[in-house]
Scaffold this motif. Structure first.
Motif, PDB file in Angstrom:
ATOM      1  N   PHE A 126      39.349-115.108  30.792  1.00 51.01           N
ATOM      2  CA  PHE A 126      38.820-116.715  31.204  1.00 51.01           C
ATOM      3  C   PHE A 126      37.167-116.322  30.913  1.00 51.01           C
ATOM      4  N   ALA A 127      36.436-116.441  29.902  1.00 52.96           N
ATOM      5  CA  ALA A 127      34.935-116.923  30.299  1.00 52.96           C
ATOM      6  C   ALA A 127      34.542-117.689  30.184  1.00 52.96           C
ATOM      7  N   LEU A 128      34.254-118.582  31.260  1.00 58.69           N
ATOM      8  CA  LEU A 128      33.336-120.572  31.541  1.00 58.69           C
ATOM      9  C   LEU A 128      32.373-120.080  31.319  1.00 58.69           C
ATOM     10  N   HIS A 129      31.582-120.706  30.017  1.00 59.83           N
ATOM     11  CA  HIS A 129      29.871-121.057  30.014  1.00 59.83           C
ATOM     12  C   HIS A 129      29.693-122.437  30.536  1.00 59.83           C
ATOM     13  N   ALA A 130      28.728-122.555  31.517  1.00 56.67           N
ATOM     14  CA  ALA A 130      28.059-123.273  31.772  1.00 56.67           C
ATOM     15  C   ALA A 130      26.708-124.499  30.807  1.00 56.67           C
ATOM     16  N   LEU A 131      26.708-125.459  30.156  1.00 52.46           N
ATOM     17  CA  LEU A 131      25.725-125.278  29.072  1.00 52.46           C
ATOM     18  C   LEU A 131      25.020-126.346  28.770  1.00 52.46           C
ATOM     19  N   ASN A 132      23.332-126.113  29.000  1.00 57.92           N
ATOM     20  CA  ASN A 132      22.151-127.479  29.081  1.00 57.92           C
ATOM     21  C   ASN A 132      22.859-128.819  27.958  1.00 57.92           C
ATOM     22  N   VAL A 133      23.972-128.768  27.715  1.00 58.35           N
ATOM     23  CA  VAL A 133      23.675-130.124  26.194  1.00 58.35           C
ATOM     24  C   VAL A 133      25.215-131.122  26.796  1.00 58.35           C
ATOM     25  N   SER A 134      25.633-132.177  27.037  1.00 57.66           N
ATOM     26  CA  SER A 134      26.034-132.915  27.730  1.00 57.66           C
ATOM     27  C   SER A 134      27.520-132.759  26.403  1.00 57.66           C
ATOM     28  N   SER A 135      27.571-132.022  24.724  1.00 49.25           N
ATOM     29  CA  SER A 135      28.135-132.140  23.621  1.00 49.25           C
ATOM     30  C   SER A 135      28.189-131.022  22.959  1.00 49.25           C
ATOM     31  N   LEU A 136      28.923-130.084  22.741  1.00 56.08           N
ATOM     32  CA  LEU A 136      28.839-129.215  21.770  1.00 56.08           C
ATOM     33  C   LEU A 136      29.030-130.308  20.346  1.00 56.08           C
ATOM     34  N   GLY A 157      24.658-120.246  32.622  1.00 56.99           N
ATOM     35  CA  GLY A 157      25.223-118.944  33.054  1.00 56.99           C
ATOM     36  C   GLY A 157      26.640-118.643  32.740  1.00 56.99           C
ATOM     37  N   TYR A 158      27.103-118.310  33.416  1.00 53.90           N
ATOM     38  CA  TYR A 158      29.172-118.221  32.843  1.00 53.90           C
ATOM     39  C   TYR A 158      29.576-117.037  34.192  1.00 53.90           C
ATOM     40  N   ALA A 159      31.048-117.223  34.159  1.00 57.75           N
ATOM     41  CA  ALA A 159      31.834-116.978  35.121  1.00 57.75           C
ATOM     42  C   ALA A 159      33.054-116.541  34.336  1.00 57.75           C
ATOM     43  N   ILE A 160      33.533-115.010  34.735  1.00 55.54           N
ATOM     44  CA  ILE A 160      34.149-114.870  34.132  1.00 55.54           C
ATOM     45  C   ILE A 160      35.789-114.207  34.999  1.00 55.54           C
ATOM     46  N   LEU A 161      36.643-114.191  34.723  1.00 56.37           N
ATOM     47  CA  LEU A 161      37.850-114.548  35.127  1.00 56.37           C
ATOM     48  C   LEU A 161      39.224-113.345  34.773  1.00 56.37           C
ATOM     49  N   MET A 162      39.581-111.968  35.701  1.00 60.06           N
ATOM     50  CA  MET A 162      40.486-111.184  34.186  1.00 60.06           C
ATOM     51  C   MET A 162      41.274-111.455  34.561  1.00 60.06           C
ATOM     52  N   GLY A 163      42.757-111.429  33.814  1.00 61.96           N
ATOM     53  CA  GLY A 163      44.390-111.050  34.592  1.00 61.96           C
ATOM     54  C   GLY A 163      45.153-110.061  33.679  1.00 61.96           C
ATOM     55  N   LYS A 164      45.373-109.169  33.805  1.00 61.00           N
ATOM     56  CA  LYS A 164      46.360-108.498  33.494  1.00 61.00           C
ATOM     57  C   LYS A 164      48.151-108.276  32.914  1.00 61.00           C
TER      58      LYS A 164
END
Length: 168
Positions: A126-136, A157-164
């Motif tokens: 689960f890869a979550l990215h923080a972006l400097n734009v309000s809309s892609l 920035g980014y955050a990662i959660l990994m499950g199996k």
């Protein structure tokens, strides 16, 4: 060759789930063998200046190469969690959360872990990215590749959660 769908730039922040720990087993409920609903997710420590967030959930262990399970983007930066089961298949938007893209099951929305039987344990990122734009600006329904391309140069920035998960 498995492709990684995370841009590791900027500040690392925290992403977690009350359903499983980082590196832990994803409960059957959140897979194709169960209810196939998205797990609850929460995050904190998002970088200052974040104007939106985007998430890609993927399995790099799929036999045919990386398999995309969920795409969610244009997430309002005031949002700090996603409730269990918030994603509805074929709904482009999760009200108050963000826009869903196309997974590799050919559907819009969350598709849970579903590795081939007997293929062993797969990892789900689960890869979550923080972006400097309000809309892609991506053509809908967005794919993981189009989302990654649209995010380039915009990641704070980014955050990662990994499950199996594995199937018997």
């Amino acid at each position: 060759m498995a492709r990684e769908y995370v841009i590791r730039e900027g500040i690392s922040f925290q992403l977690s789930s009350d359903a499983f720990s980082d590196g832990g087993l994803i409960p059957v409920k959140y897979t194709c063998d169960g209810s196939d609903v998205n797990p609850p997710l929460k995050w904190s420590g998002v970088p200052p200046g974040t104007k939106s967030l985007a998430m890609i959930v993927y399995d790099p262990d799929a036999p045919s190469g990386t398999f995309i399970h969920w795409i969610l983007y244009n997430i309002n930066p005031s949002v700090t969690s996603i409730a269990e089961g918030a994603s509805r298949k074929d709904d482009r938007e999760i009200p108050g959360i963000g826009v869903q893209g196309l997974n590799d099951f050919g559907e819009v929305g969350y598709g849970g872990p579903c590795p081939p039987r007997g293929h062993g344990t797969h990892r789900y990122y689960f890869a979550l990215h923080a972006l400097n734009v309000s809309s892609l600006n991506v053509k809908e329904p967005a794919t993981a590749s189009s989302l990654i391309n649209a995010m380039k140069g915009k990641v704070l920035g980014y955050a990662i959660l990994m499950g199996k998960y594995s199937r018997r």
